[in-house]
Design an enzyme around this catalytic site. Structure first.
Site, PDB file in Angstrom:
ATOM      1  N   GLU A 220       0.716   0.791   0.407  1.00 56.24           N
ATOM      2  CA  GLU A 220       0.716   0.537   2.104  1.00 56.24           C
ATOM      3  C   GLU A 220      -0.356  -0.412   2.253  1.00 56.24           C
ATOM      4  O   GLU A 220      -1.547  -0.241   2.521  1.00 56.24           O
ATOM      5  CB  GLU A 220       0.111   1.914   2.644  1.00 56.24           C
ATOM      6  CG  GLU A 220       1.097   3.034   2.438  1.00 56.24           C
ATOM      7  CD  GLU A 220       2.571   3.028   3.086  1.00 56.24           C
ATOM      8  OE1 GLU A 220       2.948   1.765   3.708  1.00 56.24           O
ATOM      9  OE2 GLU A 220       3.521   3.680   2.472  1.00 56.24           O
ATOM     10  N   CYS A 254      -4.118  -1.535  10.055  1.00 57.01           N
ATOM     11  CA  CYS A 254      -3.451  -2.179   9.327  1.00 57.01           C
ATOM     12  C   CYS A 254      -2.088  -2.708  10.351  1.00 57.01           C
ATOM     13  O   CYS A 254      -1.399  -3.654   9.918  1.00 57.01           O
ATOM     14  CB  CYS A 254      -2.929  -1.782   8.065  1.00 57.01           C
ATOM     15  SG  CYS A 254      -2.099  -0.124   8.214  1.00 57.01           S
TER      16      CYS A 254
END
Length: 475
Positions: A220, A254
């Site tokens: 991720e 993110c």
């Protein structure tokens, strides 16, 4: 009896893994009831420790909004557990498949089996959600877990370690702390699956290390997630829909909007709308507990370096509320930047902070081309109510996930996968897809006592019946 907290890291990492795997092999397929009990115990622990976790997050950051921590760290974990409890029985049920005429008579099913021991590497930006979140899914799938916590969140780590040690023996779940050398050693362990959340640069090292053991990985990562503001949408509405995603955790997320593509003739309208909305939401940020600090000096200096590089190369910078950057408390109002060029650090790497380049475009195709000429991002955001525009952008861009007329909230969708594509990551977790990621889908073919048609294709070959079968299935 639970091990004392100190024992969480007393053994060599390799020995902890050996011990966890031995205990897994002694109980390789935990019952539904046991998994549910683990999830319920974890939920109870999170709720009883939520105030301590929020206070610890605030200490680690210097200032972190209580509501940001509740919304982005605590609440997603509770929702994830509730959702997993509700659907776990259905996920665990073997799925029946068709054998087809060639294999008949036979039954085929796919059984979802725990992988074993899962490694989880946690970043510093959401240390609760990004440690406990993957753990929830790993436990639901029947696994054991080793969790490498970030060295940049020591106060939060203390609470997480104590909380998890109060529920799980270290042979079931254990936490690891340490600097980069420990992280490197951790990623080199022969886990049955390794999930890493962090930067693309570090992700490459993790994947390279895991490859030595053929350890499957879920990465991720991040990247430069764009916002396209289409020409049909009112600018105040566009800003209202995207600004929270940029300001949450001071942009240290993110999936934060990394840059905004705006119709050339509306660039100034966007800037003014952003400034109005930011000032209304946060006012002066220096003494506003609702607006977070940059987590530490290292990250603050990195953000400042990117900002100074843009200024030195000719970009224009303005504070979203006309307030100066608070160096002492490392609080940075959104810095709106125009005139950015490709030679600036600003447009080369993920910003991961409160800097916002605003880039003008002439037409939608130009905006799409700008995105497609760059690495595929973790998220893409479109501000448009026009269905044709929406469909065009969806059909002609790639990203891990998308929000239309919203930002970041797709991460909170429990019934949908979350993950990147290409440089922004690989694999998925959350919900059913997370359960599948941490399970082995084992195909089981079963024949009964009679009518074993398999022997019809045994040697010697060339018989009349075999030839007829070949002709039948190759027609």
């Amino acid at each position: 009896m639970n091990m004392p907290i100190q024992a969480q890291t007393a053994l060599p990492l390799s020995q902890i893994l050996i011990n966890q795997r031995a205990h897994y092999l002694a109980d390789p397929s935990p019952a539904y009831e046991a998994r549910i009990e683990h999830l319920k115990s974890l939920k109870k622990a999170i709720l009883s420790h939520q105030e301590e976790l929020i206070n610890a997050l605030n200490e680690d950051y210097g200032n972190r909004s209580v509501d940001d921590s509740m919304i982005s760290d605590i609440m997603p974990c509770i929702n994830n557990i509730n959702y997993s409890i509700k659907h776990l029985k259905k996920w665990m049920k073997p799925s029946r498949r068709h054998a087809g005429l060639l294999l008949a008579p036979a039954s085929i099913k796919v059984q979802y089996q725990p992988l074993g021991v899962v490694g989880i590497i946690v970043p510093w930006n959401f240390p609760v959600m990004l440690s406990v979140g993957p753990l929830i899914t790993a436990l639901a799938a029947g696994n054991r877990a080793m969790i490498k916590l970030s060295e940049f969140t020591p106060e939060t780590n203390k609470i997480l370690i104590a909380m998890l040690a109060s529920i799980f023996d270290q042979n079931h779940v254990t936490c690891i702390e340490g600097e980069a050398d420990i992280a490197a050693e951790f990623s080199s362990l022969p886990f049955d699956h390794l999930l890493f959340t962090g930067s693309t640069t570090v992700g490459r090292h993790v994947m390279r290390s895991a490859a030595q053991n053929l350890t499957p990985v879920t990465l991720e990562l991040g990247g430069k997630s764009p916002v396209i503001v289409a020409d049909d949408i009112d600018m105040d509405t566009a800003v209202e829909r995207m600004i929270y995603g940029k300001c949450l955790n001071a942009g240290q997320i993110c999936v934060a909007p990394d840059y905004v593509l705006v119709p050339k003739e509306k660039l100034n309208d966007f800037v003014q709308a952003y400034k109005r909305k930011f000032t209304k939401m946060y006012g002066q940020v220096s003494n506003n507990k609702d607006y977070g600090s940059i987590i530490n000096q290292r990250q603050f200096e990195r953000v400042m370096q990117v900002l100074e590089d843009a200024k030195a190369k000719g970009a224009s910078v303005m504070s979203a509320n006309d307030e100066a950057i608070n160096i002492e408390h490392q609080k940075v109002p959104t810095q709106i930047i125009t005139g950015a060029t490709d030679d600036m650090l600003l447009l080369q790497d993920e910003i991961f902070g409160p800097l916002l380049p605003v880039i003008p475009y002439d037409n939608l195709q130009e905006a799409i081309s700008y995105i497609n000429q760059r690495p595929r991002p973790l998220a893409l955001y479109l501000m448009s109510f026009d269905k044709n525009t929406q469909q065009t952008v969806m059909n002609h861009t790639h990203s891990g996930g998308v929000c239309i007329n919203e930002t970041v909230f797709h991460v909170a969708a429990d019934d949908a996968p979350f993950g990147g594509v290409g440089p922004s990551g690989m694999g998925h977790y959350h919900g059913k897809e997370g359960f599948l990621t941490f399970s082995h889908a084992k195909t089981i073919l079963k024949r009964g006592k009679y009518f074993n048609t398999g022997k019809l294709i045994h040697p010697p070959y060339g018989g009349w019946l075999q030839n007829q079968l070949m002709k039948f299935f190759l027609r």
